[in-house]
Design an enzyme around this catalytic site. Structure first.
Site, PDB file in Angstrom:
ATOM      1  N   LYS A   1     -70.144  16.663  46.972  1.00  8.04           N
ATOM      2  CA  LYS A   1     -70.957  15.519  47.405  1.00  8.04           C
ATOM      3  C   LYS A   1     -72.410  15.745  46.994  1.00  8.04           C
ATOM      4  O   LYS A   1     -73.067  14.845  46.489  1.00  8.04           O
ATOM      5  CB  LYS A   1     -70.859  15.338  48.930  1.00  8.04           C
ATOM      6  CG  LYS A   1     -69.508  14.810  49.382  1.00  8.04           C
ATOM      7  CD  LYS A   1     -69.310  14.914  50.883  1.00  8.04           C
ATOM      8  CE  LYS A   1     -67.869  14.571  51.251  1.00  8.04           C
ATOM      9  NZ  LYS A   1     -67.552  14.801  52.662  1.00  8.04           N
TER      10      LYS A   1
ATOM     11  N   GLN B   1     -69.773  16.647  58.369  1.00  6.59           N
ATOM     12  CA  GLN B   1     -68.526  17.046  57.714  1.00  6.59           C
ATOM     13  C   GLN B   1     -67.476  17.436  58.767  1.00  6.59           C
ATOM     14  O   GLN B   1     -67.735  18.278  59.621  1.00  6.59           O
ATOM     15  CB  GLN B   1     -68.795  18.220  56.750  1.00  6.59           C
ATOM     16  CG  GLN B   1     -67.589  18.668  55.961  1.00  6.59           C
ATOM     17  CD  GLN B   1     -67.057  17.612  54.992  1.00  6.59           C
ATOM     18  OE1 GLN B   1     -67.818  16.936  54.311  1.00  6.59           O
ATOM     19  NE2 GLN B   1     -65.749  17.446  54.949  1.00  6.59           N
TER      20      GLN B   1
ATOM     21  N   ASP C   1     -70.542   7.493  56.634  1.00  4.67           N
ATOM     22  CA  ASP C   1     -69.080   7.560  56.639  1.00  4.67           C
ATOM     23  C   ASP C   1     -68.471   6.365  57.375  1.00  4.67           C
ATOM     24  O   ASP C   1     -67.267   6.132  57.286  1.00  4.67           O
ATOM     25  CB  ASP C   1     -68.620   8.858  57.315  1.00  4.67           C
ATOM     26  CG  ASP C   1     -68.192   9.913  56.311  1.00  4.67           C
ATOM     27  OD1 ASP C   1     -67.895   9.547  55.160  1.00  4.67           O
ATOM     28  OD2 ASP C   1     -68.154  11.101  56.687  1.00  4.67           O
TER      29      ASP C   1
END
Ligand code: NAD
Length: 282
Positions: free
Chosen positions: A49, A93, A116
């Site tokens: 990422k 994460q 997200d």
């Protein structure tokens, strides 16, 4: 003839377009990623990422935290990132260590920085088909890939295997919002094959290596394989027995090179979209 859905190439087009747009900006978008502990898979994901964010011209912040971080400490870090005007996207994460409750922290992220789209605010907006700030990256990437290849969604039967908050549930909602007839399946589903065979579009997100065999799919079905499992020889495998199944499908994603790169591209797109929302750019 079967068409292989090229996620890598489609993702490249999306991120290249982003790169050109970001080049024109004086202040670059900033993506902050929090990673806790030393889960090797998570480390690889975060590295990928960061690499992609830097390639596009974003600023990237990676905050690596100790496995034993307390709830209060993590809360403080998220609140600081929420307040920081230079940070446009915050990604926590997953998975978190066992002593930390995922939901508490996802809901602490400012919905306008929730890249997200996992917060209750953005999930609720998605459920109501009412413009969430961000849509979860993997489900969004699946729909984008179908659109890129002009694959009809409306009126077709989509079967989704898996009901996680990350993939199965949000992709089912996105398909429903596009007027597909959606069948959701999971580990307690009886006679899975009945539902996979009914699917014009089959989304496989179980994480069970090559569980979908040729005889389980309908002739000319569109097959989207989200699953990632590492084989004993180190190679990545999907949920679909690709080699034996592909000829029966009309379209199929490979693993790797399908939904994986699309997920990262959508994360980058979400970061840029949140940046624009925060800056009031149309
Ligand atoms: P998860 O473990 O949270 O959920 C898996 C779901 O599959 C569960 O709802 C479970 O009920 C269902 N399931 C498992 N075995 C089944 C079976 N035999 N029959 C029917 N249903 C079954 O996983 P997740 O986070 O949703 O991820 C799913 C897979 O997708 C994993 O392999 C993961 O690594 C992969 N993934 C890939 C990407 C990507 O970018 N390509 C992104 C996210 C997840």
């Amino acid at each position: 003839m079967t068409i292989i859905l090229d996620g890598r190439e489609t993702a490249k087009k999306i991120t290249e377009k982003l790169r050109l747009e970001v080049e024109k900006l004086d202040v670059k978008p900033t993506l902050a990623v929090i990673i806790i502990g030393c889960n090797p898979a998570s480390k690889v994901y975060v590295k990928n990422k960061e690499k992609k964010a830097l390639e596009i011209g974003f600023n990237s912040i990676v905050i690596e935290l100790d496995e034993n971080i307390t709830k209060d400490e993590l809360e403080k870090i998220i609140k600081e990132l929420n307040e920081d005007k230079n940070v446009n996207g915050i990604l926590l994460q997953l998975p978190l260590p066992k002593h930390l409750n995922e939901k508490d922290f996802l809901d602490l992220i400012d919905p306008k920085k929730d890249v997200d789209g996992f917060s209750s605010y953005n999930s609720g907006k998605l459920l109501k088909n009412d413009s969430p700030y961000a849509i979860p990256c993997t489900p969004k990437g699946i729909i984008r890939l179908l659109d890129e290849y002009n694959i009809d969604i409306e009126g077709r039967v989509s079967t989704v295997i898996g009901r996680s908050n990350i993939v199965g549930k949000p992709v089912s909602i996105l398909l429903l919002n596009r007027n597909s007839t959606v069948i959701m399946t999971h580990t307690k589903t009886k006679n899975l094959e009945h539902f996979t065979k009914s699917a014009d579009i089959l989304i496989c997100a179980a994480g069970k290596k090559e569980m979908i065999k040729k005889e389980m799919i309908k002739e000319n079905a569109v097959i989207i394989d989200v699953g990632i499992t590492r084989d004993i020889d180190g190679r990545l495998k999907g949920d679909v027995d690709f080699d034996n199944t592909k000829d029966k499908a009309s379209y199929i994603t490979p693993v790797p090179g399908g939904i994986g790169p699309m997920t990262i591209a959508m994360l980058m797109e979400n970061t840029y979209e949140l940046y624009k929302i925060q800056k009031g750019i149309k």
